[in-house]
Scaffold this motif. Structure first.
Motif, PDB file in Angstrom:
ATOM      1  N   THR A  58       0.848  -1.183   0.000  1.00  0.00           N
ATOM      2  CA  THR A  58       0.000   0.000   0.000  1.00  0.00           C
ATOM      3  C   THR A  58       0.888   1.240   0.000  1.00  0.00           C
ATOM      4  O   THR A  58       2.051   1.176   0.433  1.00  0.00           O
ATOM      5  CB  THR A  58      -0.934   0.056   1.222  1.00  0.00           C
ATOM      6  OG1 THR A  58      -0.148   0.132   2.412  1.00  0.00           O
ATOM      7  CG2 THR A  58      -1.837  -1.172   1.294  1.00  0.00           C
ATOM      8  N   TYR A  59       0.319   2.324  -0.493  1.00  0.00           N
ATOM      9  CA  TYR A  59       1.070   3.582  -0.529  1.00  0.00           C
ATOM     10  C   TYR A  59       0.066   4.703  -0.358  1.00  0.00           C
ATOM     11  O   TYR A  59      -0.974   4.708  -1.017  1.00  0.00           O
ATOM     12  CB  TYR A  59       1.814   3.711  -1.852  1.00  0.00           C
ATOM     13  CG  TYR A  59       2.653   4.964  -1.968  1.00  0.00           C
ATOM     14  CD1 TYR A  59       2.219   6.040  -2.745  1.00  0.00           C
ATOM     15  CD2 TYR A  59       3.866   5.074  -1.318  1.00  0.00           C
ATOM     16  CE1 TYR A  59       2.975   7.184  -2.854  1.00  0.00           C
ATOM     17  CE2 TYR A  59       4.633   6.215  -1.431  1.00  0.00           C
ATOM     18  CZ  TYR A  59       4.183   7.275  -2.199  1.00  0.00           C
ATOM     19  OH  TYR A  59       4.943   8.404  -2.314  1.00  0.00           O
ATOM     20  N   LEU A  60       0.363   5.636   0.545  1.00  0.00           N
ATOM     21  CA  LEU A  60      -0.558   6.729   0.829  1.00  0.00           C
ATOM     22  C   LEU A  60       0.121   8.075   0.645  1.00  0.00           C
ATOM     23  O   LEU A  60       1.330   8.216   0.850  1.00  0.00           O
ATOM     24  CB  LEU A  60      -1.094   6.628   2.256  1.00  0.00           C
ATOM     25  CG  LEU A  60      -2.059   5.480   2.544  1.00  0.00           C
ATOM     26  CD1 LEU A  60      -1.325   4.227   2.986  1.00  0.00           C
ATOM     27  CD2 LEU A  60      -3.074   5.880   3.599  1.00  0.00           C
ATOM     28  N   ALA A  61      -0.664   9.053   0.295  1.00  0.00           N
ATOM     29  CA  ALA A  61      -0.173  10.420   0.204  1.00  0.00           C
ATOM     30  C   ALA A  61       0.232  10.908   1.596  1.00  0.00           C
ATOM     31  O   ALA A  61      -0.367  10.510   2.606  1.00  0.00           O
ATOM     32  CB  ALA A  61      -1.253  11.325  -0.378  1.00  0.00           C
ATOM     33  N   ASP A  62       1.228  11.771   1.643  1.00  0.00           N
ATOM     34  CA  ASP A  62       1.704  12.280   2.930  1.00  0.00           C
ATOM     35  C   ASP A  62       0.589  12.959   3.726  1.00  0.00           C
ATOM     36  O   ASP A  62       0.560  12.890   4.953  1.00  0.00           O
ATOM     37  CB  ASP A  62       2.851  13.266   2.712  1.00  0.00           C
ATOM     38  CG  ASP A  62       4.130  12.578   2.274  1.00  0.00           C
ATOM     39  OD1 ASP A  62       5.023  13.266   1.758  1.00  0.00           O
ATOM     40  OD2 ASP A  62       4.236  11.342   2.450  1.00  0.00           O
ATOM     41  N   SER A  63      -0.319  13.597   3.016  1.00  0.00           N
ATOM     42  CA  SER A  63      -1.373  14.351   3.689  1.00  0.00           C
ATOM     43  C   SER A  63      -2.355  13.470   4.460  1.00  0.00           C
ATOM     44  O   SER A  63      -3.097  13.969   5.303  1.00  0.00           O
ATOM     45  CB  SER A  63      -2.141  15.194   2.672  1.00  0.00           C
ATOM     46  OG  SER A  63      -2.718  14.356   1.681  1.00  0.00           O
ATOM     47  N   VAL A  64      -2.361  12.182   4.178  1.00  0.00           N
ATOM     48  CA  VAL A  64      -3.322  11.293   4.849  1.00  0.00           C
ATOM     49  C   VAL A  64      -2.652  10.186   5.651  1.00  0.00           C
ATOM     50  O   VAL A  64      -3.342   9.405   6.326  1.00  0.00           O
ATOM     51  CB  VAL A  64      -4.317  10.675   3.836  1.00  0.00           C
ATOM     52  CG1 VAL A  64      -5.025  11.770   3.040  1.00  0.00           C
ATOM     53  CG2 VAL A  64      -3.618   9.689   2.911  1.00  0.00           C
ATOM     54  N   LYS A  65      -1.344  10.109   5.588  1.00  0.00           N
ATOM     55  CA  LYS A  65      -0.643   9.074   6.352  1.00  0.00           C
ATOM     56  C   LYS A  65      -0.926   9.221   7.843  1.00  0.00           C
ATOM     57  O   LYS A  65      -0.936  10.326   8.374  1.00  0.00           O
ATOM     58  CB  LYS A  65       0.872   9.160   6.097  1.00  0.00           C
ATOM     59  CG  LYS A  65       1.308   8.571   4.783  1.00  0.00           C
ATOM     60  CD  LYS A  65       2.824   8.684   4.604  1.00  0.00           C
ATOM     61  CE  LYS A  65       3.248   8.114   3.266  1.00  0.00           C
ATOM     62  NZ  LYS A  65       4.710   8.290   3.033  1.00  0.00           N
ATOM     63  N   GLY A  66      -1.156   8.076   8.480  1.00  0.00           N
ATOM     64  CA  GLY A  66      -1.473   8.101   9.905  1.00  0.00           C
ATOM     65  C   GLY A  66      -2.947   8.309  10.193  1.00  0.00           C
ATOM     66  O   GLY A  66      -3.379   8.148  11.341  1.00  0.00           O
ATOM     67  N   ARG A  67      -3.722   8.685   9.168  1.00  0.00           N
ATOM     68  CA  ARG A  67      -5.154   8.914   9.364  1.00  0.00           C
ATOM     69  C   ARG A  67      -6.008   7.996   8.493  1.00  0.00           C
ATOM     70  O   ARG A  67      -7.077   7.560   8.913  1.00  0.00           O
ATOM     71  CB  ARG A  67      -5.512  10.361   9.054  1.00  0.00           C
ATOM     72  CG  ARG A  67      -4.777  11.374   9.916  1.00  0.00           C
ATOM     73  CD  ARG A  67      -5.317  12.782   9.694  1.00  0.00           C
ATOM     74  NE  ARG A  67      -5.143  13.221   8.319  1.00  0.00           N
ATOM     75  CZ  ARG A  67      -6.139  13.615   7.530  1.00  0.00           C
ATOM     76  NH1 ARG A  67      -7.387  13.607   7.976  1.00  0.00           N
ATOM     77  NH2 ARG A  67      -5.888  14.013   6.289  1.00  0.00           N
ATOM     78  N   PHE A  68      -5.565   7.726   7.281  1.00  0.00           N
ATOM     79  CA  PHE A  68      -6.314   6.897   6.326  1.00  0.00           C
ATOM     80  C   PHE A  68      -5.629   5.550   6.168  1.00  0.00           C
ATOM     81  O   PHE A  68      -4.402   5.435   6.259  1.00  0.00           O
ATOM     82  CB  PHE A  68      -6.380   7.563   4.960  1.00  0.00           C
ATOM     83  CG  PHE A  68      -7.219   8.802   4.889  1.00  0.00           C
ATOM     84  CD1 PHE A  68      -7.698   9.445   6.015  1.00  0.00           C
ATOM     85  CD2 PHE A  68      -7.525   9.356   3.643  1.00  0.00           C
ATOM     86  CE1 PHE A  68      -8.462  10.597   5.929  1.00  0.00           C
ATOM     87  CE2 PHE A  68      -8.283  10.504   3.541  1.00  0.00           C
ATOM     88  CZ  PHE A  68      -8.747  11.124   4.691  1.00  0.00           C
ATOM     89  N   THR A  69      -6.433   4.538   5.883  1.00  0.00           N
ATOM     90  CA  THR A  69      -5.930   3.202   5.598  1.00  0.00           C
ATOM     91  C   THR A  69      -6.657   2.657   4.379  1.00  0.00           C
ATOM     92  O   THR A  69      -7.885   2.773   4.290  1.00  0.00           O
ATOM     93  CB  THR A  69      -6.168   2.257   6.792  1.00  0.00           C
ATOM     94  OG1 THR A  69      -5.568   2.807   7.963  1.00  0.00           O
ATOM     95  CG2 THR A  69      -5.576   0.888   6.516  1.00  0.00           C
ATOM     96  N   ILE A  70      -5.897   2.064   3.470  1.00  0.00           N
ATOM     97  CA  ILE A  70      -6.500   1.408   2.312  1.00  0.00           C
ATOM     98  C   ILE A  70      -6.371  -0.099   2.483  1.00  0.00           C
ATOM     99  O   ILE A  70      -5.329  -0.599   2.928  1.00  0.00           O
ATOM    100  CB  ILE A  70      -5.856   1.883   0.993  1.00  0.00           C
ATOM    101  CG1 ILE A  70      -6.615   1.311  -0.208  1.00  0.00           C
ATOM    102  CG2 ILE A  70      -4.372   1.579   0.936  1.00  0.00           C
ATOM    103  CD1 ILE A  70      -6.185   1.926  -1.540  1.00  0.00           C
ATOM    104  N   SER A  71      -7.431  -0.813   2.154  1.00  0.00           N
ATOM    105  CA  SER A  71      -7.414  -2.265   2.271  1.00  0.00           C
ATOM    106  C   SER A  71      -8.301  -2.857   1.190  1.00  0.00           C
ATOM    107  O   SER A  71      -9.044  -2.140   0.510  1.00  0.00           O
ATOM    108  CB  SER A  71      -7.897  -2.697   3.663  1.00  0.00           C
ATOM    109  OG  SER A  71      -9.239  -2.289   3.882  1.00  0.00           O
TER     110      SER A  71
END
Length: 125
Positions: A58-71
Protein backbone atom coordinates in the motif's frame (compact mmCIF):
# COMPACT_ATOMS: atom_id res chain seq x y z
CA UNK A 1 -13.99 -3.24 -19.09
CA UNK A 2 -13.72 -2.84 -15.32
CA UNK A 3 -16.64 -1.10 -13.64
CA UNK A 4 -16.22 0.55 -10.24
CA UNK A 5 -18.91 1.72 -7.85
CA UNK A 6 -18.09 3.80 -4.78
CA UNK A 7 -20.20 4.15 -1.67
CA UNK A 8 -19.89 5.34 1.90
CA UNK A 9 -19.51 9.08 1.50
CA UNK A 10 -21.32 11.53 3.71
CA UNK A 11 -20.99 14.42 6.12
CA UNK A 12 -19.07 14.31 9.37
CA UNK A 13 -17.57 16.74 11.84
CA UNK A 14 -13.88 17.35 12.30
CA UNK A 15 -12.26 14.36 13.96
CA UNK A 16 -14.88 11.95 12.72
CA UNK A 17 -14.50 8.83 10.59
CA UNK A 18 -15.91 7.42 7.37
CA UNK A 19 -15.25 4.27 5.40
CA UNK A 20 -15.51 4.37 1.64
CA UNK A 21 -16.07 1.23 -0.40
CA UNK A 22 -15.31 0.54 -4.04
CA UNK A 23 -16.90 -2.54 -5.59
CA UNK A 24 -15.32 -3.83 -8.79
CA UNK A 25 -17.24 -5.64 -11.50
CA UNK A 26 -14.74 -8.43 -11.81
CA UNK A 27 -11.77 -9.92 -10.08
CA UNK A 28 -9.18 -7.19 -10.48
CA UNK A 29 -6.91 -7.61 -7.51
CA UNK A 30 -4.59 -10.19 -8.95
CA UNK A 31 -3.52 -8.01 -11.87
CA UNK A 32 -4.68 -4.47 -11.04
CA UNK A 33 -3.66 -1.71 -8.69
CA UNK A 34 -6.64 -0.06 -7.00
CA UNK A 35 -6.44 3.56 -5.93
CA UNK A 36 -8.35 6.40 -4.37
CA UNK A 37 -8.19 9.98 -5.59
CA UNK A 38 -10.04 13.09 -4.49
CA UNK A 39 -11.06 16.28 -6.18
CA UNK A 40 -12.44 19.67 -5.14
CA UNK A 41 -14.14 22.14 -7.49
CA UNK A 42 -11.72 23.80 -9.88
CA UNK A 43 -8.79 21.68 -8.76
CA UNK A 44 -6.99 18.71 -10.26
CA UNK A 45 -7.74 15.22 -9.09
CA UNK A 46 -5.23 14.29 -6.37
CA UNK A 47 -3.83 10.95 -5.34
CA UNK A 48 -4.83 9.64 -1.91
CA UNK A 49 -3.89 5.95 -1.68
CA UNK A 50 -3.18 2.84 -3.74
CA UNK A 51 -3.13 -0.86 -2.99
CA UNK A 52 -1.56 -3.76 -4.82
CA UNK A 53 -3.26 -6.73 -3.26
CA UNK A 54 -1.18 -9.34 -5.09
CA UNK A 55 2.10 -7.67 -4.13
CA UNK A 56 1.00 -6.93 -0.57
CA UNK A 57 1.72 -3.24 -0.86
CA UNK A 58 0.00 0.00 0.00
CA UNK A 59 1.07 3.58 -0.53
CA UNK A 60 -0.56 6.73 0.83
CA UNK A 61 -0.17 10.42 0.20
CA UNK A 62 1.70 12.28 2.93
CA UNK A 63 -1.37 14.35 3.69
CA UNK A 64 -3.32 11.29 4.85
CA UNK A 65 -0.64 9.07 6.35
CA UNK A 66 -1.47 8.10 9.90
CA UNK A 67 -5.15 8.91 9.36
CA UNK A 68 -6.31 6.90 6.33
CA UNK A 69 -5.93 3.20 5.60
CA UNK A 70 -6.50 1.41 2.31
CA UNK A 71 -7.41 -2.27 2.27
CA UNK A 72 -8.98 -4.84 -0.01
CA UNK A 73 -11.26 -7.84 0.28
CA UNK A 74 -10.48 -10.11 -2.64
CA UNK A 75 -13.48 -12.36 -2.01
CA UNK A 76 -15.82 -9.36 -2.30
CA UNK A 77 -13.92 -7.60 -5.10
CA UNK A 78 -14.00 -4.52 -2.88
CA UNK A 79 -11.45 -1.90 -1.87
CA UNK A 80 -11.92 0.21 1.23
CA UNK A 81 -10.64 3.57 2.37
CA UNK A 82 -10.91 3.98 6.12
CA UNK A 83 -10.68 7.66 6.96
CA UNK A 84 -10.10 8.70 10.57
CA UNK A 85 -9.39 12.05 12.19
CA UNK A 86 -11.04 13.81 9.31
CA UNK A 87 -10.35 17.48 8.68
CA UNK A 88 -12.20 20.11 6.66
CA UNK A 89 -9.36 19.92 4.10
CA UNK A 90 -10.42 16.33 3.42
CA UNK A 91 -13.69 17.59 1.95
CA UNK A 92 -13.83 16.45 -1.68
CA UNK A 93 -15.38 14.03 -4.11
CA UNK A 94 -13.55 10.75 -3.71
CA UNK A 95 -12.99 8.51 -6.71
CA UNK A 96 -11.95 4.90 -6.98
CA UNK A 97 -9.64 3.99 -9.87
CA UNK A 98 -8.02 0.88 -11.31
CA UNK A 99 -5.12 0.16 -13.63
CA UNK A 100 -3.20 -2.92 -14.72
CA UNK A 101 -0.12 -3.42 -12.58
CA UNK A 102 3.04 -1.97 -14.03
CA UNK A 103 5.14 0.48 -12.05
CA UNK A 104 4.79 0.91 -8.30
CA UNK A 105 3.48 3.16 -7.02
CA UNK A 106 1.52 4.95 -9.70
CA UNK A 107 0.04 8.20 -8.41
CA UNK A 108 -0.86 10.13 -11.54
CA UNK A 109 -4.58 10.15 -12.35
CA UNK A 110 -3.87 9.99 -16.09
CA UNK A 111 -2.31 6.55 -15.58
CA UNK A 112 -5.63 5.05 -14.46
CA UNK A 113 -8.04 4.04 -17.22
CA UNK A 114 -10.96 2.93 -15.04
CA UNK A 115 -12.91 5.18 -12.70
CA UNK A 116 -15.95 5.12 -10.50
CA UNK A 117 -18.58 7.84 -10.40
CA UNK A 118 -17.32 9.42 -7.18
CA UNK A 119 -18.75 9.89 -3.71
CA UNK A 120 -18.91 13.15 -1.76
CA UNK A 121 -17.18 13.52 1.58
CA UNK A 122 -17.87 16.68 3.57
CA UNK A 123 -16.10 17.50 6.83
CA UNK A 124 -17.42 20.41 8.82
CA UNK A 125 -15.52 22.32 11.47
Amino acid sequence: QVQLVESGGGSVQTGGSLRLSCAASERTFSTYDMAWFRQTPGKERKFVAVISWSRGRTYLADSVKGRFTISADNARNTVYLQMNKLKPDDTAVYYCAARPQVLWPTVGPNEYPYWGQGTQVTVSS
